[in-house]
Write a protein that holds these residues in place. Structure first.
Motif, PDB file in Angstrom:
ATOM      1  N   MET A 183      34.140  33.280  45.892  1.00  0.00           N
ATOM      2  CA  MET A 183      34.364  34.007  44.645  1.00  0.00           C
ATOM      3  C   MET A 183      33.731  35.394  44.700  1.00  0.00           C
ATOM      4  N   LEU A 184      32.541  35.485  45.267  1.00  0.00           N
ATOM      5  CA  LEU A 184      31.876  36.786  45.361  1.00  0.00           C
ATOM      6  C   LEU A 184      32.643  37.730  46.285  1.00  0.00           C
ATOM      7  N   SER A 185      33.272  37.165  47.312  1.00  0.00           N
ATOM      8  CA  SER A 185      34.076  37.987  48.211  1.00  0.00           C
ATOM      9  C   SER A 185      35.249  38.626  47.469  1.00  0.00           C
ATOM     10  N   THR A 186      35.890  37.851  46.591  1.00  0.00           N
ATOM     11  CA  THR A 186      37.005  38.397  45.816  1.00  0.00           C
ATOM     12  C   THR A 186      36.508  39.312  44.702  1.00  0.00           C
ATOM     13  N   LEU A 187      35.357  38.969  44.116  1.00  0.00           N
ATOM     14  CA  LEU A 187      34.750  39.856  43.112  1.00  0.00           C
ATOM     15  C   LEU A 187      34.515  41.241  43.696  1.00  0.00           C
ATOM     16  N   GLN A 188      34.180  41.282  44.969  1.00  0.00           N
ATOM     17  CA  GLN A 188      33.922  42.546  45.648  1.00  0.00           C
ATOM     18  C   GLN A 188      35.178  43.421  45.709  1.00  0.00           C
ATOM     19  N   GLU A 189      36.343  42.799  45.605  1.00  0.00           N
ATOM     20  CA  GLU A 189      37.596  43.555  45.527  1.00  0.00           C
ATOM     21  C   GLU A 189      37.956  43.891  44.083  1.00  0.00           C
ATOM     22  N   ILE A 190      37.633  42.975  43.173  1.00  0.00           N
ATOM     23  CA  ILE A 190      38.053  43.133  41.779  1.00  0.00           C
ATOM     24  C   ILE A 190      37.313  44.267  41.075  1.00  0.00           C
TER      25      ILE A 190
END
Length: 308
Positions: free
Chosen positions: A255-262
């Motif tokens: 989730m944090l990996s995708t948050l880093q894109e969001i």
């Protein structure tokens, strides 16, 4: 006819007649469910009026079809091993099954959809495992499978995340208006009951919750990329208020990996907004995740500002 075919395949997989064809069975099952979805959508588009007896017969067949498809998932998932093909097909089928529930509720109403939800609830763990299977495989592989799951979502975006986002935004409107009698009725009350079961299930396993949460975030990211800010905001609201508490910082690595894109996309979207409505939704989205972003960027060090 389709129900009979699904029953045959469910029986065949249960008796291990052809374990090497699991991917083929999953793919064909998805095609069957997609055909049902297409037929339902066409009937709704044409505003076809159903007799009560027809509705009862239809939901009986659909409950059976859902059950047989879920049985195929149940049998094939443990045998998927490290097969990216099988996990990919299982992921697609799981999304199709969730889409089936929301399509039935949209077309036949919540009362009939509730009957399907009752039949589906024992199979919810299998649907969840199918949804997370590409991510679980990615954790033990080279890392390509996670992007594969993301690509599947982007290429064949399911319907059910749209419903999740819509109901979350509607709920927020009702709360803002202090609408105790709910002038905006919940069109997808049956599906929301299934989501409530999902939330309870996910709280028992942090790694599974991380993988499912990441699916919601990837769908939110798609919303940002397509400038569908209602979709992006609604799904972020679900993650931040339903899957997790507002002050919960314990998001998993996926989730944090995708948050880093969001987060950077939200910032850029706010700078490039074309109207006040876009700015409002992007600002709400930023306010939801900014405390988490700031904590993991400056304290835990788990996220960084990235460039496209």
């Amino acid at each position: 006819m389709l129900t009979a075919v699904l029953k045959f395949m469910a029986d065949a997989t249960a008796m291990c007649f052809s374990p090497h064809n699991n991917g083929l069975f999953l793919n064909y099952t998805s095609k069957c469910i997609q055909h049902i979805l297409s037929s339902l959508n066409q009937l709704c588009h044409n505003k076809t009026q159903f007799e009560e007896e027809d509705k009862k017969n239809t939901i009986f067949c659909l409950k059976s079809s859902f059950t047989y498809a879920a049985k195929i998932l149940n049998v094939t998932l443990p045998d998927s091993g490290e097969s990216s093909i099988t996990t990919s097909k299982a992921f697609t089928l799981a999304n199709n099954l969730l889409d089936l529930i929301v399509s039935i509720e949209s077309c036949l109403g919540s009362a009939y959809a509730s009957r399907l939800v009752a039949a589906a609830s024992p199979w919810l763990p299998d649907v969840v495992l199918a949804l997370v299977s590409p991510s679980v495989l990615q954790q033990t592989d080279s890392g390509s499978e996670h992007s594969s799951a993301s690509e599947q979502i982007k290429l064949n975006f399911p319907k059910w995340p749209l419903v999740v986002a819509k109901t979350m935004l509607l709920s927020a409107v009702n709360e803002d208006e202090g609408d105790h009698e709910c002038s905006h009725p919940d069109k997808y009350s049956a599906f929301n009951k299934l989501l409530a079961m999902l939330i309870i299930l996910l709280k028992k396993n942090r790694s599974i919750r991380d993988a499912i949460g990441d699916i919601f975030l990837v769908c939110s990211l798609v919303g940002l990329e397509q400038r569908d800010f209602k979709l992006a905001l609604g799904l972020l609201q679900f993650v931040c208020s339903k899957l997790f508490n507002h002050d919960d910082r314990d998001w998993g690595d996926m989730m944090l990996s995708t948050l880093q894109e969001i987060y950077p996309k939200i910032e850029r979207g706010r700078a490039e907004h074309t109207n006040d409505d876009e700015l409002e939704k992007l600002t709400q989205a930023k306010n939801l995740i900014e405390p988490l972003w700031m904590y993991h960027r400056y304290e835990s060090g788990k996220v960084n500002m990235t460039d496209d």
